[in-house]
Design an enzyme around this catalytic site. Structure first.
Site, PDB file in Angstrom:
ATOM      1  CB  THR A   1      -0.882  -0.014   1.265  1.00 52.84           C
ATOM      2  OG1 THR A   1      -1.821  -1.069   1.122  1.00 52.84           O
ATOM      3  CG2 THR A   1      -1.595   1.289   1.502  1.00 52.84           C
TER       4      THR A   1
ATOM      5  N   GLY B   1      -0.371  -2.345   6.259  1.00 54.04           N
ATOM      6  CA  GLY B   1      -0.231  -3.547   7.074  1.00 54.04           C
ATOM      7  C   GLY B   1      -1.458  -4.417   6.973  1.00 54.04           C
TER       8      GLY B   1
ATOM      9  NE  ARG C   1      -8.977  -7.530   3.556  1.00 54.72           N
ATOM     10  CZ  ARG C   1      -7.956  -6.683   3.543  1.00 54.72           C
ATOM     11  NH1 ARG C   1      -7.686  -5.992   2.460  1.00 54.72           N
ATOM     12  NH2 ARG C   1      -7.210  -6.532   4.610  1.00 54.72           N
TER      13      ARG C   1
END
Ligand code: ASP
Length: 345
Positions: A209, A261, A237
């Site tokens: 990310t 994370g 999700r």
């Protein structure tokens, strides 16, 4: 800074807009920006010299893009978007081109943005055809009455706003496809083949990310995050990255945060907002607050990842509890750093 904030609030009351408020600032403040390109098992052993250089170069380009705007007097939001867009366009990171694949071998992208002055925020989740998800998050923040739009509705809004749309294959990379095949093989052989991927990926997993936080000449904070989520994700999700408070947060009275994370843990522990609350209510520095949450709360819960944090005075902290995190910052006066591993070299 407190005095400056009071001036801001008064100006807001008198003139009713951020622009008017910004005009009222007589003195300019030092600008600063910090970025991340994901955390995870990033060690010298699994990164070649060429790969390391490629990451360093791209991080430097992203930092510079944001910093140049800040120097020219642009808003922290402009800077955050510019830095993130450099990384969205690069196949090195898990956002935009280079986003991870879902279980069905597609890409579903999430992004969010928040401004620290008045809590303005915008977010999108599960978009498949928007070239720059962070741009769409800004449109949601500025041009809609909502905070978060998802899936087809978000894409419809993007089209309406005239944003560039692309085929989902635009985000494809062979490297990420191979990661998907490997992940699916592991998951299918596992005891819970219907479950999500990360339980089986954690040992060698890199969260890719991207995010940026910045403070501009008016002392205003902004934070943004953009991601493809987790490899082999299913069932629609959504992780922490588009969740305001979990993956992104900005509050001028405390700090601005962007996270990377294992998203489920960041959502459960409201990581980004928790860090800023500790600054605001406990009077901690950004370093102390970041350490308490990343090495305390998150680690104790079993969550892995890291954050970048900035406050309105330009103090930066970049804590993570993984082996590495692609990260860097640039401040007025030429202070700048780009790091990857956990030994700060
Ligand atoms: N936080 C992201 C998610 O859980 C993953 C990442 O940081 O790469 O979707």
């Amino acid at each position: 800074m407190k005095k400056q904030l009071l001036t801001s609030v008064l100006a807001m009351a008198m003139f009713g807009s951020t622009a008017a408020m910004a005009d009222q600032h007589k003195h300019e403040q030092d600008v600063a920006i910090a970025i991340h390109g994901g955390a995870g098992t990033i060690t010298r052993a699994n990164l070649s010299d060429e790969q390391e250089q490629a990451y360093r170069d791209k991080l430097a380009e992203a930092l510079q893009a944001g910093y140049d705007l800040l120097e020219q007097g642009a808003s922290s939001t402009d800077a955050v978007i510019a830095a993130i867009q450099v990384m969205e366009a690069s196949p090195l990171f898990n956002s935009g081109v280079g986003a991870v694949y879902t279980w069905d071998a597609e890409h579903e992208l999430d992004a969010s943005l928040m401004e620290g002055l008045n809590g303005n925020a915008g977010a999108v989740s599960g978009v498949k055809t928007v070239k720059s998800p962070i741009h769409l998050a800004r449109e949601v923040m500025e041009e809609s009455v909502h905070v978060m739009l998802s899936g087809e509705g978000a894409e419809q809004f993007a089209e309406q706003q005239g944003l560039e749309l692309v085929d989902n294959s635009y985000f494809n990379t062979e490297r990420r496809y191979q990661q998907l095949l490997k992940a699916k093989e592991k998951i299918e052989k596992s005891e819970q083949p219907e479950q999500q991927a990360w339980q089986y990926l954690d040992l060698d997993y890199k969260y890719g990310t991207v995010g940026a936080v910045a403070v501009d000449k008016d002392g205003l904070l902004s934070a943004g995050t953009s991601t493809g989520g987790m490899t082999a994700k299913r069932y629609g999700r959504i992780g922490d990255s588009p969740i305001i408070g979990a993956g992104t947060w900005a509050d001028n009275e405390s700090c601005a945060v962007s996270a990377t994370g294992h998203g489920e843990y960041f959502i459960r522990h409201h990581v980004a907002a928790d860090i800023c609350s500790r600054v605001k209510y406990k009077g901690l520095s950004v370093t102390e607050a970041g350490d308490e949450v990343i090495h305390g709360v998150l680690q104790q819960a079993g969550g892995t990842g890291g954050v970048i944090i900035i406050d309105a005075e330009g103090n930066v902290a970049m804590p993570f509890n993984t082996e590495g995190m692609y990260r860097g910052y640039m401040k007025a006066g030429g202070e700048s750093e780009i790091s990857i591993y956990n030994d700060n070299e």
